[in-house]
Design a protein around this motif. Structure first.
Motif, short mmCIF file in Angstrom:
data_model
loop_
_atom_site.label_atom_id
_atom_site.label_comp_id
_atom_site.label_asym_id
_atom_site.label_seq_id
_atom_site.Cartn_x
_atom_site.Cartn_y
_atom_site.Cartn_z
N MET A 196 4.41 -6.24 -1.68
CA MET A 196 5.02 -6.11 -3.00
C MET A 196 5.67 -7.40 -3.44
O MET A 196 5.92 -8.28 -2.65
CB MET A 196 6.09 -5.01 -2.96
CG MET A 196 5.51 -3.62 -2.84
SD MET A 196 4.40 -3.29 -4.18
CE MET A 196 5.45 -3.59 -5.55
N ALA A 254 -0.25 -3.90 -6.19
CA ALA A 254 0.99 -3.87 -6.96
C ALA A 254 1.40 -5.25 -7.44
O ALA A 254 1.82 -5.42 -8.59
CB ALA A 254 2.11 -3.27 -6.12
N GLU A 300 11.52 -0.53 -4.44
CA GLU A 300 10.33 -1.24 -3.96
C GLU A 300 9.56 -0.40 -2.96
O GLU A 300 8.32 -0.42 -2.93
CB GLU A 300 10.75 -2.56 -3.31
CG GLU A 300 11.21 -3.63 -4.30
CD GLU A 300 10.05 -4.21 -5.09
OE1 GLU A 300 9.02 -4.54 -4.49
OE2 GLU A 300 10.20 -4.33 -6.31
N LEU A 355 7.09 1.91 -4.49
CA LEU A 355 5.87 1.25 -4.93
C LEU A 355 4.95 0.94 -3.76
O LEU A 355 3.72 1.03 -3.88
CB LEU A 355 6.22 -0.04 -5.67
CG LEU A 355 7.07 0.10 -6.93
CD1 LEU A 355 7.34 -1.26 -7.55
CD2 LEU A 355 6.41 1.02 -7.94
N ARG A 396 3.22 4.15 -3.01
CA ARG A 396 2.27 4.52 -4.07
C ARG A 396 1.00 3.69 -4.00
O ARG A 396 -0.11 4.22 -4.13
CB ARG A 396 2.94 4.33 -5.43
CG ARG A 396 2.08 4.77 -6.63
CD ARG A 396 2.65 4.25 -7.93
NE ARG A 396 2.49 2.80 -8.07
CZ ARG A 396 3.01 2.09 -9.08
NH1 ARG A 396 3.74 2.68 -10.00
NH2 ARG A 396 2.80 0.78 -9.13
N ASP A 397 1.15 2.38 -3.82
CA ASP A 397 0.00 1.48 -3.93
C ASP A 397 -0.59 1.06 -2.60
O ASP A 397 -1.61 0.36 -2.58
CB ASP A 397 0.41 0.23 -4.71
CG ASP A 397 0.76 0.52 -6.16
OD1 ASP A 397 0.11 1.40 -6.75
OD2 ASP A 397 1.68 -0.12 -6.70
N ASP A 427 6.92 9.34 -6.78
CA ASP A 427 5.57 9.47 -7.31
C ASP A 427 4.73 10.48 -6.52
O ASP A 427 4.98 10.75 -5.35
CB ASP A 427 4.86 8.12 -7.30
CG ASP A 427 5.36 7.20 -8.40
OD1 ASP A 427 5.65 7.71 -9.50
OD2 ASP A 427 5.48 5.99 -8.16
#
Length: 459
Positions: free
Chosen positions: A1, A58, A272, A275, A278-279, A395
């Motif tokens: 990230m 991301a 962070e 994310l 998620r990714d 998410d």
């Protein structure tokens, strides 16, 4: 990230005083460490899988932009860094990169034109990528990603940080570890987890502290400070080893659940880390997330029990826990609902207890526990205050498709009330976080207004 580029501060020290010396330092060009034949090809799907493990999407995808086309801004005290286009477009992307040039980006942070990348690119960690994974990534980006013509804004930092040749000297100090990976040999699962954590997952870029020159203080498991915690953009990146860390508090299965779904019986992922899940991590196999958890669990020498499955048997809705000894007094006080309770406790009872309960234990797998939560008790109170003001969301993931949303209370509570509520939560149930002031809340509220273009964010 994307990480806050505090590393760039070192350029001030190595920029002007040693200008001539830096120009004499040769450019680092790392050769591959491999026995692979030149015509070796990765298995089908290996490149995309490695991309997910390395969390490429991301950082190189702007909000509402096309995948990997770059243009995502990284705000830092030194200026804005723009992520690059890594699609195979020949004019604005990496379509003309050779394998050697692609490897130089990953291992040494050097573009095809010889320009040194700013250390937002975690090449400190990617130096541990195997040649198989480097080639798999190269094949994926060149053959499976659609080219996108997207000329991203040029990164233009102020003097002396715009003088990229200074990064050459920084690299010779920070990249002291040889390329390639050697596992500790504890078990097949732990070695696999170690590779994913140290290399593609680049976990140390957030969870290791920084040295005096702002390089990562701990790249490998045998480094004393490796994954002992740091602060990134005002958020605590908690310790993943040592006393009180999640590797000591959670089982291997609970850690693996958190990695794969962003939630477990104790916590939900925010900021962070949300994310990253998620990714990246939700796309890994159950075996790999268990391997990562097994490595983290075993770093302090504890016994590692590998679960047969990532998710627990039976119903996912686990009954909430009773208050433990440290939290019993707080739970009893809240349950009494006495009007004599402090204002922070009354605000918690009115606004928070329906989901997080008087025990502070939350609803496992749905609402995180607040008792002993690293985000709640960390040195940085800003994230907790921001969540109270603006809400938060966990998410959807493949394993847990329901998106969880907490409302914000910016329109409901004053700055003094938010400070009282946050202070109560940081000190309740045995928590030991410092009190929060109304001024801190005001700063968080103003930051949220600035981020949303002058419109105050609320519930």
């Amino acid at each position: 990230m994307i990480k806050l580029l505090r590393i760039l501060a070192v350029l001030l020290l190595i920029g002007i005083a040693a200008l001539l010396a830096f120009t004499l330092i040769p450019v680092r060009k790392t050769a591959p460490v491999t026995d692979l034949a030149e015509d070796w090809q990765p298995e089908e799907g290996a490149g995309e899988y490695t991309m997910y493990a390395a969390d490429c999407l991301a950082c190189h995808t702007a909000e509402d932009g096309q995948d990997f086309a770059g243009g995502r801004p990284v705000e830092s005290p030194l200026g804005t860094i723009w992520s690059t286009n890594i699609t195979p477009d020949t004019e604005t992307g990496i379509g003309d990169y050779t394998l050697d040039q692609f490897r130089a980006v990953l291992y040494d942070g050097i573009r095809a034109d010889g320009t040194h990348l700013y250390p937002a690119m975690p090449y400190e960690n990617y130096r541990k990528l195997t040649e198989e994974d480097v080639r798999a990534l190269y094949s994926y980006f060149m053959n499976e990603v659609e080219p996108v013509s997207n000329a991203v804004p040029e990164t233009q930092l102020s003097f002396p940080f715009n003088m990229r040749f200074g990064i050459r000297a920084w690299n010779w100090l920070a990249l002291s570890h040889d390329p390639g990976f050697v596992g500790a040999g504890l078990s097949e699962a732990q070695d696999r987890g170690q590779y994913l954590v140290e290399g593609p997952g680049h976990c140390a870029s957030c969870h290791s502290p920084r040295t005096g020159i702002m390089s990562q203080d701990g790249i490998s498991a045998d480094d004393e400070s490796f994954l002992t915690g740091s602060v990134i953009n005002g958020w605590n990146a908690p310790a993943l080893r040592g006393e009180g860390s999640v590797s000591q508090k959670w089982s291997v299965q609970q850690m693996a659940q958190y990695l794969a779904t962003g939630r477990n019986a104790h916590a939900t992922a925010n900021g962070e880390m949300g994310l990253v899940i998620r990714d990246s991590l939700q796309h890994l196999s159950d075996e790999d997330n268990i391997a990562i958890a097994a490595f983290l669990k075993g770093m302090d020498g504890g016994e590692v029990d590998l679960p047969e499955t990532l998710m627990p048997e039976g119903a996912q809705a686990i009954p909430p826990e009773e208050a433990d000894e440290a939290g019993a007094e707080t739970a009893e006080m809240l349950a009494s609902a006495s009007p004599d309770m402090p204002i922070g406790a009354r605000l918690y009872l009115d606004n928070c207890s329906a989901c997080h309960f008087v025990t502070g234990k939350g609803a496992p797998g749905i609402f995180p526990e607040l008792a002993g939560n690293d985000l709640v008790t960390g040195s940085e109170a800003g994230p907790l205050v921001s969540i109270i003001l603006n809400g938060a969301a966990v998410d959807s993931t493949d394993r847990r498709p329901m998106r969880l949303v907490m409302q914000g209370y910016a329109d409901r509570l004053s700055d003094g009330e938010v400070a009282a509520l946050a202070s109560f939560v940081r000190g309740a149930w045995g928590n030991d976080g410092a009190e929060v002031t109304a001024e801190e809340v005001t700063q968080q509220r103003e930051s949220a207004v600035a981020r949303h273009g002058g419109e105050e964010s609320g519930s």
